[in-house]
Design a protein around this motif. Structure first.
Motif, PDB file in Angstrom:
ATOM      1  N   LEU A   9       0.859  -1.152  -0.022  1.00  0.00           N
ATOM      2  CA  LEU A   9      -0.179   0.121  -0.117  1.00  0.00           C
ATOM      3  C   LEU A   9       0.872   1.546  -0.161  1.00  0.00           C
ATOM      4  CD1 LEU A   9      -2.800  -0.945   2.561  1.00  0.00           C
ATOM      5  CD2 LEU A   9      -3.055  -0.465   0.017  1.00  0.00           C
ATOM      6  N   THR A  10       1.892   1.121   0.888  1.00  0.00           N
ATOM      7  CA  THR A  10       2.840   2.544   0.843  1.00  0.00           C
ATOM      8  C   THR A  10       3.406   2.754  -0.566  1.00  0.00           C
ATOM      9  OG1 THR A  10       3.341   2.097   3.138  1.00  0.00           O
ATOM     10  CG2 THR A  10       4.894   3.328   1.945  1.00  0.00           C
ATOM     11  N   ALA A  11       4.045   1.607  -1.060  1.00  0.00           N
ATOM     12  CA  ALA A  11       4.484   1.627  -2.412  1.00  0.00           C
ATOM     13  C   ALA A  11       3.558   2.117  -3.410  1.00  0.00           C
ATOM     14  CB  ALA A  11       5.088   0.384  -2.752  1.00  0.00           C
ATOM     15  N   ILE A  51      -9.857   9.381 -12.479  1.00  0.00           N
ATOM     16  CA  ILE A  51      -8.377   9.498 -12.665  1.00  0.00           C
ATOM     17  C   ILE A  51      -7.451   8.849 -11.467  1.00  0.00           C
ATOM     18  CG2 ILE A  51      -6.583  10.786 -13.179  1.00  0.00           C
ATOM     19  CD1 ILE A  51      -8.633  12.543 -15.097  1.00  0.00           C
ATOM     20  N   PHE A  52      -7.710   9.693 -10.377  1.00  0.00           N
ATOM     21  CA  PHE A  52      -7.052   9.303  -9.138  1.00  0.00           C
ATOM     22  C   PHE A  52      -7.325   7.929  -8.593  1.00  0.00           C
ATOM     23  CE2 PHE A  52      -6.248  13.856  -9.091  1.00  0.00           C
ATOM     24  CZ  PHE A  52      -4.979  13.775  -8.959  1.00  0.00           C
ATOM     25  N   GLY A  53      -8.476   7.496  -8.648  1.00  0.00           N
ATOM     26  CA  GLY A  53      -9.105   6.229  -8.006  1.00  0.00           C
ATOM     27  C   GLY A  53      -8.596   4.772  -9.087  1.00  0.00           C
ATOM     28  N   LEU A  54      -8.596   5.167 -10.216  1.00  0.00           N
ATOM     29  CA  LEU A  54      -7.851   4.014 -11.082  1.00  0.00           C
ATOM     30  C   LEU A  54      -6.301   4.166 -11.012  1.00  0.00           C
ATOM     31  CD1 LEU A  54     -10.520   4.179 -14.165  1.00  0.00           C
ATOM     32  CD2 LEU A  54     -10.178   2.402 -12.311  1.00  0.00           C
ATOM     33  N   SER A  55      -5.834   5.353 -10.854  1.00  0.00           N
ATOM     34  CA  SER A  55      -4.392   5.353 -10.945  1.00  0.00           C
ATOM     35  C   SER A  55      -3.928   4.472  -9.573  1.00  0.00           C
ATOM     36  CB  SER A  55      -3.766   6.835 -10.898  1.00  0.00           C
ATOM     37  OG  SER A  55      -4.053   7.458 -11.942  1.00  0.00           O
ATOM     38  N   PHE A  56      -4.629   4.823  -8.588  1.00  0.00           N
ATOM     39  CA  PHE A  56      -4.259   4.088  -7.260  1.00  0.00           C
ATOM     40  C   PHE A  56      -4.439   2.502  -7.682  1.00  0.00           C
ATOM     41  CE2 PHE A  56      -4.695   2.136  -3.175  1.00  0.00           C
ATOM     42  CZ  PHE A  56      -3.369   2.617  -2.724  1.00  0.00           C
ATOM     43  N   VAL A  57      -5.408   1.989  -8.176  1.00  0.00           N
ATOM     44  CA  VAL A  57      -5.656   0.646  -8.606  1.00  0.00           C
ATOM     45  C   VAL A  57      -4.473  -0.044  -9.374  1.00  0.00           C
ATOM     46  CG1 VAL A  57      -7.121  -0.929  -9.759  1.00  0.00           C
ATOM     47  CG2 VAL A  57      -8.214   0.558  -8.165  1.00  0.00           C
ATOM     48  N   ILE A  62       0.955  -2.772  -9.700  1.00  0.00           N
ATOM     49  CA  ILE A  62       2.364  -2.607  -9.828  1.00  0.00           C
ATOM     50  C   ILE A  62       3.220  -3.157  -8.462  1.00  0.00           C
ATOM     51  CG2 ILE A  62       4.290  -1.323 -10.856  1.00  0.00           C
ATOM     52  CD1 ILE A  62       2.437   0.186 -12.590  1.00  0.00           C
ATOM     53  N   ALA A  63       2.680  -2.442  -7.770  1.00  0.00           N
ATOM     54  CA  ALA A  63       3.408  -2.767  -6.242  1.00  0.00           C
ATOM     55  C   ALA A  63       3.273  -3.927  -5.856  1.00  0.00           C
ATOM     56  CB  ALA A  63       2.937  -1.804  -5.092  1.00  0.00           C
ATOM     57  N   PHE A  64       2.000  -4.788  -6.206  1.00  0.00           N
ATOM     58  CA  PHE A  64       1.861  -6.172  -5.866  1.00  0.00           C
ATOM     59  C   PHE A  64       2.663  -7.336  -6.597  1.00  0.00           C
ATOM     60  CE2 PHE A  64      -0.861 -10.007  -5.763  1.00  0.00           C
ATOM     61  CZ  PHE A  64      -1.140 -10.139  -4.546  1.00  0.00           C
ATOM     62  N   LEU A  65       3.021  -6.711  -7.717  1.00  0.00           N
ATOM     63  CA  LEU A  65       4.032  -7.469  -8.512  1.00  0.00           C
ATOM     64  C   LEU A  65       5.549  -7.538  -8.031  1.00  0.00           C
ATOM     65  CD1 LEU A  65       4.336  -9.302 -11.055  1.00  0.00           C
ATOM     66  CD2 LEU A  65       4.621  -7.093 -12.417  1.00  0.00           C
ATOM     67  N   MET A  66       5.686  -6.305  -7.542  1.00  0.00           N
ATOM     68  CA  MET A  66       7.300  -5.953  -7.312  1.00  0.00           C
ATOM     69  C   MET A  66       7.943  -6.941  -6.366  1.00  0.00           C
ATOM     70  SD  MET A  66       8.284  -3.444  -9.147  1.00  0.00           S
ATOM     71  CE  MET A  66       9.738  -2.588  -8.115  1.00  0.00           C
ATOM     72  N   PRO A  67       7.136  -7.504  -5.280  1.00  0.00           N
ATOM     73  CA  PRO A  67       7.961  -8.561  -4.408  1.00  0.00           C
ATOM     74  C   PRO A  67       8.740  -9.519  -5.396  1.00  0.00           C
ATOM     75  CG  PRO A  67       6.061  -7.989  -3.442  1.00  0.00           C
ATOM     76  CD  PRO A  67       5.817  -7.294  -4.940  1.00  0.00           C
ATOM     77  N   ALA A  68       7.872  -9.818  -6.501  1.00  0.00           N
ATOM     78  CA  ALA A  68       8.608 -11.134  -7.154  1.00  0.00           C
ATOM     79  C   ALA A  68       9.968 -10.479  -7.914  1.00  0.00           C
ATOM     80  CB  ALA A  68       7.486 -11.452  -8.082  1.00  0.00           C
ATOM     81  N   ILE A  69       9.722  -9.163  -7.866  1.00  0.00           N
ATOM     82  CA  ILE A  69      11.045  -8.750  -8.667  1.00  0.00           C
ATOM     83  C   ILE A  69      12.073  -8.334  -7.868  1.00  0.00           C
ATOM     84  CG2 ILE A  69      11.805  -6.545 -10.149  1.00  0.00           C
ATOM     85  CD1 ILE A  69       8.809  -6.749 -11.398  1.00  0.00           C
ATOM     86  N   ILE A 153      11.539   3.562  -5.848  1.00  0.00           N
ATOM     87  CA  ILE A 153      11.170   3.697  -4.537  1.00  0.00           C
ATOM     88  C   ILE A 153      10.189   2.437  -4.310  1.00  0.00           C
ATOM     89  CG2 ILE A 153       9.310   4.892  -3.273  1.00  0.00           C
ATOM     90  CD1 ILE A 153      10.332   7.549  -4.882  1.00  0.00           C
ATOM     91  N   MET A 154       9.385   1.885  -5.020  1.00  0.00           N
ATOM     92  CA  MET A 154       8.562   0.737  -4.823  1.00  0.00           C
ATOM     93  C   MET A 154       9.379  -0.168  -4.366  1.00  0.00           C
ATOM     94  SD  MET A 154       5.428   0.810  -7.563  1.00  0.00           S
ATOM     95  CE  MET A 154       3.971   1.664  -7.343  1.00  0.00           C
TER      96      MET A 154
END
Length: 162
Positions: A9-11, A51-57, A62-69, A153-154
């Motif tokens: 969420l923070t990322a 715009i902001f709602g979908l941008s956060f989704v 993207i952040a959800f995928l980052m741990p795998a990377i 940052i993420m």
């Protein structure tokens, strides 16, 4: 290793913080609007909730995928079928995690992998789209730079926050 939902969420939220600075008229906002062929009047007509709602989704995705990377141990966890099966994994997995469970789990290491992801994934995607849309190199540099910073940052937040 447990999934750190708060780090995700923070990322995801970090994309807004950087975006407010990056696209500020005193930073790159004015140049970006000019290069995009976009005016302040046009931006004010947009549905900001959408715009902001979908941008956060999308940022969350993207952040959800980052741990795998950015977290090397995710590969080992994936090999056994996920964290739920850690207790029943073979002794070799348990030994590996005992030896390397927190190896390379730093903010600095996550930032490195996030930056590499930005350079080798986000930049080419943005530039390919920009070439076909016949956008300027300034436009592509601003857009790609934003995503390189965000992914850095993420990666840092997700890898370093244990």
């Amino acid at each position: 290793m447990e999934f750190n939902f708060l780090a995700i969420l923070t990322a995801a939220f970090s994309s807004f913080v950087v975006g407010f600075v990056w696209y500020n008229p005193k930073v790159f906002g004015t140049i970006w609007m000019k290069e995009a062929g976009f005016t302040q009047e046009q931006s004010e007509k947009g549905n900001m909730l959408k715009i902001f709602g979908l941008s956060f989704v999308y940022s969350f995705m993207i952040a959800f995928l980052m741990p795998a990377i950015v977290i090397h141990q995710m590969g080992a966890i994936g090999m056994i079928g996920g964290p739920a099966l850690a207790e029943t994994a073979k002794p070799s997995y348990l030994a590996f995690m005992a030896d390397y469970g927190d190896a390379f789990r730093t903010f600095k290491h996550g930032a490195l992998h996030g930056c590499i992801t930005g350079i080798f994934l986000a930049l080419p995607i943005i530039c390919i789209n920009g070439l076909f849309e016949q956008k300027s190199w300034k436009y592509m540099a601003i857009q790609a730079g934003y995503w390189i910073v965000i992914l850095t940052i993420m990666g840092s937040v997700i890898c370093g926050w244990k």
